[in-house]
Design an enzyme around this catalytic site. Structure first.
Site: not given
Length: 394
Positions: A60, A113, A186, A211
């Site tokens: 982690r 978004y 972004d 994406k």
């Protein structure tokens, strides 16, 4: 055709994309000489001290596969630091929750978004009590008018989802510098191949690696890249401890594999998108096409200035009823109706029909036309894509 400033720029990016994981530490070279970095699935690593101390202790906090991808992402964006998250929204959430304190202030573009908008309105504002100013960031003066000495974050998407609006990154970066406020961009729709926000003055770049970076519709992930050591430390704490939203080793492998073909894919995406956009612009059942590569786009010149290509995302407004629009979508054979974007396959999404919860937005956000169709143009043959649209359009 790509518009990188010189052929050498495009060649250099391609070289980095293919071989960016071959860095100084080269964790995949320890005794095996793998050409492809292996997937390290171990959750923990044997402890050692002194000269034998490990770079990685617990996955982690640090994992060799994730570390290789993060170094790859940083080099692609020209940044000093990168962090890989479990999703694009995880990357966005970590950025906002790390940089915006309770009762803070955010200035955001009003064309973003819908998930990001809900994060701002329902969590950052609703739970943290922050003030959120949504502005039309196509005009940098609107951003400057909203920013003050107490602003904790300026946020923009460019090109934006799904209206394909652009923001002048350099101009907004100047506003951010004047007020000593971090500026996050972004840049998912452009990908690192066609836009470099850090070079234009942004402090943070966010991508949904789901994406274009992955490019094959088989991995959910996100990334944050920054040059700022202080911001990196805050985000690294959020990634590894505060939120724990790390990208799994297998997903890191998939993204790293996708990045190797990013330049070639992006050029094909752009070539096909231009062909589709020009076809749609001439069709009498299309009221408007939104694609930065078209001279009709109101920010076409800005796209030429700050992007080295136009990418593969466009949207258009259908001239007809929702019933006719639904029939058009159902008539498509090459384009697949579905969410997401940036994969090798062409997708269409009608927010009002397919994602009604995401279609509804706050009054401060830019309105999305009811008959707007978002198109992620894939890598199929351009003639087949045009013929599919020609056949399905009434």
């Amino acid at each position: 055709m790509t518009r990188h400033d010189s052929q050498s720029d495009g060649d250099r990016f391609a070289t980095i994309a293919v071989g960016a994981a071959k860095t100084g530490s080269q964790p995949h070279r320890d005794g095996t000489n793998d050409v492809v970095p292996p997937i390290h699935l171990s959750t923990t690593f044997e402890w050692a001290s002194g000269e034998d101390a490990n770079e990685h202790d617990y996955s982690r906090e640090s994992n060799p596969t994730r570390a290789a991808l993060e170094e790859q992402l940083a080099r692609l964006e020209g940044g000093e630091h990168a962090l890989a998250f479990a999703s694009g929204m995880a990357a966005t959430s970590a950025t906002m929750l790390s940089l915006v304190p309770p009762g803070g202030h955010v200035v955001s573009s009003n064309s973003i978004y819908s998930g990001t908008e809900k994060l701002l309105t329902e969590h950052v504002a609703g739970h943290l009590g922050a003030d959120i100013d949504f502005v039309d960031a196509r005009d940098p003066d609107n951003v400057a008018a909203a920013v003050d000495a107490d602003t904790d974050l300026i946020w923009a998407e460019t090109p934006s989802n799904p209206l394909i609006r652009l923001c002048d990154i350099r101009a907004i970066a100047d506003v951010a510098d004047d007020h000593d406020a971090p500026f996050g961009v972004d840049s998912t729709f452009a990908s690192p191949y066609y836009q470099s926000p850090l070079e234009l003055g942004a402090d943070v770049v966010v991508h949904s690696t789901t994406k274009y970076l992955n490019g094959h519709s088989d991995s959910i992930g996100g990334a944050v890249i920054t040059d700022d050591d202080g911001i990196f430390e805050q985000l690294a704490f959020a990634q590894q401890v505060g939120l724990g939203n790390v990208l799994s080793p297998f997903d890191c492998y998939l993204v790293a594999r996708g990045i190797k073909t990013l330049p070639a894919r992006m050029e094909r995406h752009e070539e096909n998108a231009m062909a589709v956009a020009r076809f749609l612009e001439r069709h009498d059942r299309v009221a408007r096409v939104r694609y930065p590569g078209l001279a009709s786009h109101p920010q076409h010149e800005l796209a030429n200035e700050q992007m080295s290509g136009y990418s593969g995302m466009l949207s258009f407004e259908f001239d007809g009823t929702l019933i006719e629009l639904e029939a058009f979508v159902e008539g498509l054979e090459v384009f697949t109706p579905g969410a997401s974007l940036g994969g090798v396959e062409s997708l269409v999404e009608v927010p009002s029909l397919m994602l009604p919860d995401e279609f509804s937005r706050s009054e401060e956000s830019a309105a999305v036309p009811e008959t707007l169709v978002r198109v992620s143009v894939g890598l199929e043959g351009a003639d087949d894509l045009r013929e599919d649209l020609r056949t399905a359009l009434p």
